[in-house]
Motif scaffolding. Structure first.
Motif, short mmCIF file in Angstrom:
data_model
loop_
_atom_site.label_atom_id
_atom_site.label_comp_id
_atom_site.label_asym_id
_atom_site.label_seq_id
_atom_site.Cartn_x
_atom_site.Cartn_y
_atom_site.Cartn_z
N SER A 63 0.84 -1.19 0.00
CA SER A 63 0.00 0.00 0.00
C SER A 63 0.88 1.24 0.00
O SER A 63 2.07 1.17 0.29
CB SER A 63 -0.90 -0.02 1.25
OG SER A 63 -1.70 1.14 1.28
N SER A 64 0.26 2.38 -0.31
CA SER A 64 1.00 3.64 -0.30
C SER A 64 1.41 4.03 1.12
O SER A 64 2.30 4.86 1.31
CB SER A 64 0.15 4.76 -0.92
OG SER A 64 -1.12 4.79 -0.29
N LYS A 94 -2.55 2.67 5.98
CA LYS A 94 -3.64 2.30 5.06
C LYS A 94 -3.66 0.77 4.87
O LYS A 94 -4.73 0.15 4.88
CB LYS A 94 -3.43 3.02 3.72
CG LYS A 94 -4.69 3.08 2.89
CD LYS A 94 -4.51 3.91 1.62
CE LYS A 94 -5.69 3.68 0.70
NZ LYS A 94 -5.48 4.15 -0.65
N TYR A 149 5.13 -0.94 -2.89
CA TYR A 149 4.77 -2.10 -3.71
C TYR A 149 5.99 -3.00 -3.98
O TYR A 149 5.87 -4.22 -4.08
CB TYR A 149 4.17 -1.66 -5.05
CG TYR A 149 2.89 -0.84 -4.94
CD1 TYR A 149 2.09 -0.87 -3.80
CD2 TYR A 149 2.47 -0.04 -6.00
CE1 TYR A 149 0.92 -0.12 -3.71
CE2 TYR A 149 1.30 0.71 -5.92
CZ TYR A 149 0.53 0.67 -4.78
OH TYR A 149 -0.63 1.41 -4.70
N GLY A 208 -4.41 -4.33 -8.19
CA GLY A 208 -5.73 -3.71 -8.01
C GLY A 208 -5.63 -2.20 -7.99
O GLY A 208 -6.36 -1.54 -7.25
N LYS A 234 -8.81 -5.68 -14.85
CA LYS A 234 -9.23 -5.02 -16.07
C LYS A 234 -9.41 -3.54 -15.78
O LYS A 234 -9.64 -3.19 -14.60
CB LYS A 234 -10.50 -5.65 -16.66
CG LYS A 234 -11.64 -5.95 -15.70
CD LYS A 234 -12.22 -4.89 -14.81
CE LYS A 234 -12.78 -3.67 -15.43
NZ LYS A 234 -13.34 -2.71 -14.41
N ALA A 235 -9.34 -2.66 -16.76
CA ALA A 235 -8.76 -2.88 -18.07
C ALA A 235 -7.27 -3.18 -17.90
O ALA A 235 -6.59 -2.52 -17.11
CB ALA A 235 -8.95 -1.62 -18.93
N ALA A 284 -7.61 -9.95 -15.22
CA ALA A 284 -8.63 -10.45 -14.28
C ALA A 284 -10.05 -10.16 -14.78
O ALA A 284 -10.82 -9.48 -14.11
CB ALA A 284 -8.40 -9.82 -12.90
N ASP A 288 -13.72 1.23 -17.74
CA ASP A 288 -14.18 0.77 -16.44
C ASP A 288 -15.27 -0.29 -16.58
O ASP A 288 -15.18 -1.36 -15.99
CB ASP A 288 -14.70 1.97 -15.63
CG ASP A 288 -14.39 1.80 -14.16
OD1 ASP A 288 -13.25 1.46 -13.83
OD2 ASP A 288 -15.30 1.98 -13.34
#
Ligand SMILES: NC(=O)c1ccc[n+]([C@@H]2O[C@H](COP(=O)([O-])OP(=O)(O)OC[C@H]3O[C@@H](n4cnc5c(N)ncnc54)[C@H](OP(=O)(O)O)[C@@H]3O)[C@@H](O)[C@H]2O)c1
Length: 363
Positions: free
Chosen positions: A47-48, A52, A74, A89, A113-114, A139, A198
């Motif tokens: 995560s960033s 979080k 990451y 994700g 996706k995309a 996915a 989306d």
């Protein structure tokens, strides 16, 4: 990488990004269910920020034992030797870089996706994966649902509605874009915002799955006519027609972020009848109903309904398939092969070329 636990394979996932889809995916693949085809372990979360990441675990995965390792970046997930596969994700515009980074570390990948912003980016990612000999898949979970397999059998083996002639599919969600903060990925063209990538990708996928017989994939290339409504640089609505010259079949496919599609989001018309497909949205079909050819004199029409209740949300269908691929040392999945990911993006590129939506990265 990947292992067999008794009779089913085990896969240890490293999750990149702690947004909405990562919460749905991780909860679903770790929930208990009857006769699972694979065991899924959430090994690490990237995560960033650490806070979080920790909040994600306590909110969505509080009962996992052992708890996943949470990283504040990451790269640590890519470097973790206990991670077999990385699930990406993050917003679409970041998929290319996140895939390339995971590939460089030798990790297998399931990427939301995309898959990327456009076909050029996808070619770069797929070439890098081939070079490193890692598994990679988009996915597109819809393709793995039992309802889809059943529907294609009804259309192309049992031919219950005769010859398929036309398909109408709509995926609309009322996203109230103007109320979202400017930082939202759904508003920012640099993040790949717009209805087409989306949710329009689902309408397109339904068109391909229902207009093309198993023998025709992927040799038949449809002709495309498209239009888009653009607002502040993003497409709030996309409509496109696929026409197959060999069969004459047409698909009228649409997406919008301004209004919600009713429950019946897909109609397939054949020479001997028609099928209505129902669900909360085009990404989550629940049932379909097969009707005979319309008789204008008949007062009522009886359809036969096929229902497909799934445990949880149904993300585990794709995750199980990936675990099986990796246990067999395969680098590609037969239901969502690399060539199909590319073909989908080439069609999305053509829709945007005609409709006018461009991402800042494309100049
Ligand atoms: N299969 C499906 O049904 C489905 C449904 C929804 C979305 N998706 C796909 O999943 C992807 C993510 O969608 P989402 O709705 O989960 O998005 P989201 O809620 O905004 O989450 C995206 C996450 O990516 C990380 N991120 C890294 N850099 C970012 C940046 N510059 N801006 C925003 N987020 C950034 C953030 O996690 P950290 O801060 O923790 O790093 C963020 O929480 C999209 O490609 C979307 O198409 C698929």
């Amino acid at each position: 990488m990947g292992s067999h636990n008794e009779s089913v394979p085990t896969l240890r996932w490293g999750v990149i990004g702690t947004g909405l889809i990562s919460s749905w995916f991780t909860k679903d693949i770790t929930a208990s269910r009857k006769n699972p085809r694979a065991t899924h372990i959430i090994q690490a979360i990237g995560s960033s920020s650490l806070s979080k990441g920790n909040a994600f675990v306590s909110q969505h995965l509080p009962t996992l034992d052992p708890a996943p390792t949470v990283y504040s970046d990451y790269q640590s997930v890519y470097n973790d030797p206990a991670v077999d596969i990385v699930y990406i994700g993050t917003p679409h515009a970041l998929h290319k870089q996140h895939c390339l980074d995971a590939i460089a570390a030798g990790k297998h990948i399931l990427c939301e996706k995309a898959f990327t912003l456009n076909a050029t980016e996808a070619r770069e990612v797929l070439a890098a994966a081939a070079e490193k000999n890692v598994f990679i898949m988009e996915a597109m979970w819809l393709r793995f649902r039992p309802l889809v397999t059943s529907l294609r059998k009804v259309l192309y083996e049992e031919k219950l509605i005769g010859d398929v002639r036309r398909v109408f599919c709509d995926f609309g969600l009322d996203m109230n874009i103007s109320s979202l903060p400017d930082s939202s990925r759904l508003k920012d063209p640099a993040m790949g915002a717009g209805s087409l990538l989306d949710i329009g990708v689902y309408a397109l996928t339904w068109g391909l799955l229902t207009l093309e017989s198993p023998e025709s994939i992927p040799s038949e290339k449809p002709r495309i006519i498209a239009t888009q409504t653009l607002r502040n640089g993003i497409d709030v609505a996309s409509s496109f027609i696929l026409t197959y010259s060999a069969t004459g079949r047409q698909g009228i496919l649409t997406s919008t972020v301004e209004v919600r599609t009713p429950v019946t989001f897909l109609r397939i018309e054949g020479t001997e009848g028609y099928i209505l497909v129902e669900g909360v949205g085009a990404s989550a079909p629940r049932s379909y109903t097969v009707y005979p050819k319309i008789n204008p004199a008949a007062e009522t029409v009886e359809g036969k309904k096929y229902e497909f209740e799934v445990e949880g949300s149904g993300f585990y269908f794709e995750a199980d398939a990936v675990a099986e691929n990796i246990a067999r040392d395969e680098k590609e999945n037969e239901v969502m092969p690399h060539g199909e990911t590319l073909r989908v993006l080439e069609i999305l590129d053509e829709i945007r070329r005609q409709g006018g939506a461009r991402f800042p990265q494309e100049g």
